[in-house]
Design an enzyme around this catalytic site. Structure first.
Site, mmCIF file in Angstrom:
data_model
loop_
_atom_site.group_PDB
_atom_site.id
_atom_site.type_symbol
_atom_site.label_atom_id
_atom_site.label_comp_id
_atom_site.label_asym_id
_atom_site.label_seq_id
_atom_site.Cartn_x
_atom_site.Cartn_y
_atom_site.Cartn_z
ATOM 1 N N GLU B 55 0.661 -1.083 -0.223
ATOM 2 C CA GLU B 55 0.162 0.492 0.307
ATOM 3 C C GLU B 55 1.151 1.429 -0.158
ATOM 4 O OE1 GLU B 55 -0.585 -2.507 1.624
ATOM 5 O OE2 GLU B 55 -2.830 -3.236 1.833
ATOM 6 N N PHE B 117 -12.181 -7.192 13.473
ATOM 7 C CA PHE B 117 -11.042 -7.832 12.138
ATOM 8 C C PHE B 117 -10.936 -6.560 11.838
ATOM 9 C CE2 PHE B 117 -9.899 -9.573 8.317
ATOM 10 C CZ PHE B 117 -8.701 -10.424 8.259
ATOM 11 N N LYS B 167 -17.507 0.148 5.345
ATOM 12 C CA LYS B 167 -17.302 -0.674 4.804
ATOM 13 C C LYS B 167 -19.918 -0.928 4.344
ATOM 14 C CE LYS B 167 -18.309 -5.755 3.542
ATOM 15 N NZ LYS B 167 -17.213 -6.288 3.073
#
Ligand SMILES: Cc1ncc(C[n+]2csc(CCOP(=O)(O)OP(=O)(O)O)c2C)c(N)n1
Lengths: 196, 589
Positions: B55, B117, B167
């Site tokens: 990244e 997570f 998300k």
């Protein structure tokens, strides 16, 4: 007043967008640059989308200038005002729980009275007092109560407000010699601090 | 109004917004939290996605793209470890004022703060590494935030902006309308310099006896090179450039003093030290430039043009500050200087200025950049010199961090702005290859050369895979001295040759490494092989790694020891032959 190393205490008002994360941006700015914030208090303004912070910073002229500029650079900061260069009013609030043996109770109440402190709680062995005022006044009452045995204290940090929106203009006029310099608001604690 | 607006998923809104911002290229790497975006990207037209291998590389690639094209770079990575990997690139872009918008995925809003997570406090982590950052907590704000992000990144003092995308926001549908304008009451950069201050500056410049222009990266980011050129020509003031400013002014110009500072030229540092009027443009008085601040330009009246008020009088007290965009201010300054020259009798400083020009020329003649030639071992300076010759200063150049970076800055003869990417503020090893990759993606068909160190290259060499797969024909020249050369130099000069933790040996075999990634590997071990190898590298299609084995004892000169004053430069031991060579490469005769 400047100390031996040329440091002075500045009281800075910062108007910021009332968004989450703004407080940590401001606090983070200080930690990232190694500047020390002596106190910081925050609250909403009349416009609920704007919060106002009062910061007390100790530093030399260079540090204070950088603090002002860096604060201003933050995207969420709307306005930065150094109140120390204007006539302004400053207050802090102290809650203090002090030992109050029967023999000491009268004396503590007398001190509270002189400092216009309020007794906000009482137990068999203690008083809890609420005091507001300038730093010097807060320091003075702490000093007087210390011999009795202070159990716990909590202070809010300063809040401050300019005496009038014209304060800045007045400052310019003073500089130009158009008006006589105003009396500094907080030189003698007995005059301003104790009388409120 | 809202009722009638189209409803789209957050992921689609994001891509629609990017399209409206004119984004056609994203550097990224997917993961759970951003899969909804990749799912839309699957058949979304008009945006190319380049899949990096780490990244940080996505961030650096976006930096390279931005620096050379003048457009805002965009990267997209997933949550948690991806976001933490990206941080170095964000800080790098912040230090060098490179406009980026970085998107990271985040766990769904109801899990934020639950140690879910792949959760990390992204906005907390990137806060100090960005110009500004956002966490999107409500899909209705998404389009507005993206608009603001691009606005903040590219305006004022440019910089990286980070947007964290939970998300669930990406999955759910929201009314979509792209705002036309941005209004931020708290953010109003000053673009036009104060006319009174500009006039004052013009007076000072015209009256100065020993003026110097000191220009930095701000001139490049505001595309102010033409105005700078005009000012220099009009006033005949010599120009020195910072590491970030290289390319702002053509080095072949007689007024060019090349780079100043720690590894700057003798003549630049002498001129600045002796100047009576120093005009800093888009430069921030970095400590690598000033050396000991109390000994920096001690007798100069300092004029500072910068868009960022907080950089004025931060390191050096400034006499005439001008807050504004370099391009606009320089444009006005040229006008003001013209006016001033009409009224001020030139005779008053004419003789002093003539002497100054002569003095500067004398410094240039006396101490050009130079190194000792060898027939046995390859001198790194020679490699850069030949790259400069072969490309005629027309390539897009990138570097890693270390000695090779400084030699590239010293010996490559820059001609144009936006042809140079290097990690100036943060000094990030591993910057070279991924940045070059972004430069190549943004400038298809152009020759992109990454001059790297063996240490720096190893930090992101995995991006050779990206170059190969994406058809990005980046040419990397590794100045291979078998170790951390710059650290070695410091240990030699400052730590009594107690060499510690700098030896990298000869592993890996960079030719084989290149081949393992599908690229071409070439090696040069003798001076006579350098030019043929460079020619072969340039002629070979696709990504190439040229491993040049150089003399490991070579040091970068001039050098101002950290904390020293700039005039306390350590100069290379001179030699007639090399002196002539160096002089020839710089002046052409
Ligand atoms: C990420 C990172 N880690 C450590 C450093 C400290 N550092 C500066 S230069 C250098 C050595 C660079 O070695 P190399 O890339 O081989 O270049 P050379 O100096 O040999 O040309 C190191 C370790 C750094 N700048 N960046």
């Amino acid at each position: 007043m400047a100390d031996a190393s040329g440091n002075t205490k500045h009281t800075i008002a910062v108007l910021v967008e009332n968004k989450f994360g703004v407080l940590s941006r401001v606090a983070g700015l200080f930690s990232a640059r190694g500047y020390n914030i002596e106190s910081l208090s925050v609250g909403e303004t009349l416009d609920p989308s704007v919060s106002r912070m009062t910061l007390v910073v100790n530093g030399d002229a260079f540090v204070i200038e950088q603090v002002m500029k860096q604060l201003h650079k933050l995207i969420d900061v709307i306005k930065v005002i150094d109140l120390s260069v204007e006539t302004h009013v400053e207050r802090e609030m102290l809650l203090i729980r002090v030992n109050a043996e029967p023999a000491a109770r009268a004396e503590i109440l007398r001190i509270a009275d002189i400092f216009r402190a309020k007794v906000v709680d009482v137990t068999a062995a203690s008083y809890t007092l609420e005091v507001t005022g300038e730093e010097t006044k807060i320091e003075a009452i702490l000093e007087l109560l210390r011999p009795f045995g202070i159990q716990e204290v909590v202070r809010t940090g300063k809040v401050a407000i300019a005496r009038s929106p014209k304060a800045r203009l007045r400052r310019v006029e003073e500089k130009l010699g158009k008006v006589a310099p105003a009396q500094p608001a907080n030189q003698d604690p007995r005059v301003v601090g104790f009388a409120d | 109004m809202e009722g009638r607006a189209v409803k789209l998923s957050g992921a689609r809104i994001l891509l629609e917004c990017l399209k409206r911002e004119g984004v056609d290229l994203i550097f990224g790497l997917p993961g759970g939290a951003v899969l909804p975006i990749y799912d839309v990207l699957y058949d979304f037209e008009g945006i190319r996605h380049i899949l990096v291998r780490q990244e940080a590389a996505a961030g650096h690639a976006a930096e390279g793209y931005s620096r050379t094209t003048g457009r805002t770079g965009v990267c997209l990575v997933t949550s948690g470890p991806a976001a933490t990997n990206l941080v170095t690139a964000l800080q790098d872009a912040l230090m060098d004022s490179i406009p980026l918008v970085a998107f990271t995925g985040q766990v769904p809003t109801h899990l934020i703060g639950n140690d879910a997570f792949q959760e990390a406090d992204n906005v907390g982590i990137t806060r100090s590494a960005t110009k500004h950052n956002f966490l999107v907590k409500d899909g209705k704000d998404l389009a507005g935030i993206i608009k603001e992000a691009f606005h903040i990144a590219a305006t004022g003092r440019p910089g990286p902006v980070h947007v964290d995308l939970p998300k669930d926001i990406l999955v759910k549908e929201w009314p979509f309308e792209y705002p036309e304008t941005v209004h931020l009451r708290s953010y109003n950069p000053t673009y036009d310099g104060h006319p009174g201050q500009i006039k004052k500056a013009a007076r000072a410049i015209v009256r100065a006896k020993r003026p110097v222009l000191y220009v930095g990266g701000g001139v490049i980011s505001s595309d102010a090179s033409p105005e700078l050129y005009e000012l220099a020509e009009l006033t005949q003031v010599p120009v020195t450039q910072t590491l970030m400013g290289l390319g702002a002014f053509p080095m072949a110009h007689p007024l060019s003093l090349d780079m100043l500072g720690m590894h700057g030229t003798y003549y630049a540092n002498m001129a600045v030290h002796n100047s009576d009027c120093l005009v800093a443009v888009g430069a921030r008085f970095d400590d690598r430039v000033t050396g000991r601040v109390d000994a920096f330009a001690p007798n100069a009246e300092i004029i500072h043009i910068d868009i960022d008020p907080s950089s004025i009088s931060k390191n050096i007290q400034v006499g005439i500050p001008i807050v504004g965009d370099c391009k606009r201010v320089l444009g006005k300054l040229v006008e003001a200087v013209r006016e001033e020259m009409k009224t001020y009798p030139q005779g008053a400083v004419k003789e002093a200025r003539r002497q100054w020009t002569e003095q500067v020329a004398e410094w240039k003649r006396a101490e050009p950049l130079r190194y000792e030639w060898s027939d046995e071992v390859i001198k790194p300076q020679y490699v850069v010199e030949e790259i400069s010759n072969l490309t005629n200063g027309e390539a897009l150049m990138v570097t890693g961090v270390g000695q090779h970076q400084m030699w590239a800055a010293q010996y490559y003869r820059f001609k144009h702005p936006r042809t140079w990417c290097t990690s100036g503020g943060l000094g990030t090893m591993g910057y070279g290859l991924p940045t070059a990759m972004g430069v190549q993606a943004g400038n298809p068909g152009k020759l992109v050369i990454n001059i790297d160190g063996d240490g720096s290259f190893a930090m992101n060499s995995q991006e050779l895979a990206t170059c190969f797969e994406e058809g990005l024909p980046v040419k990397t020249v590794i100045i291979n001295n078998g170790g951390h050369g710059m650290v070695r130099q410091w240990q030699r000069i400052i730590y009594k040759e107690r060499f510690c933790a700098i030896d990298l040996g000869s592993s890996p075999d960079f030719v084989k490494l290149a081949e393992a990634y599908g690229c071409t590997g070439i090696r040069a071990t003798k001076p006579s092989e350098v030019v043929p190898a460079l020619e072969k590298m340039i002629a070979t299609p696709g990504p190439v790694v040229l491993d040049v084995r150089v003399n490991k004892d070579e040091c970068v000169f001039p050098m101002v020891p950290a904390g020293g004053a700039n005039i306390d430069m350590i100069l290379a031991p001179p030699s007639r032959e090399v002196r002539d060579r160096a002089a020839k490469s710089q002046t052409g005769f």
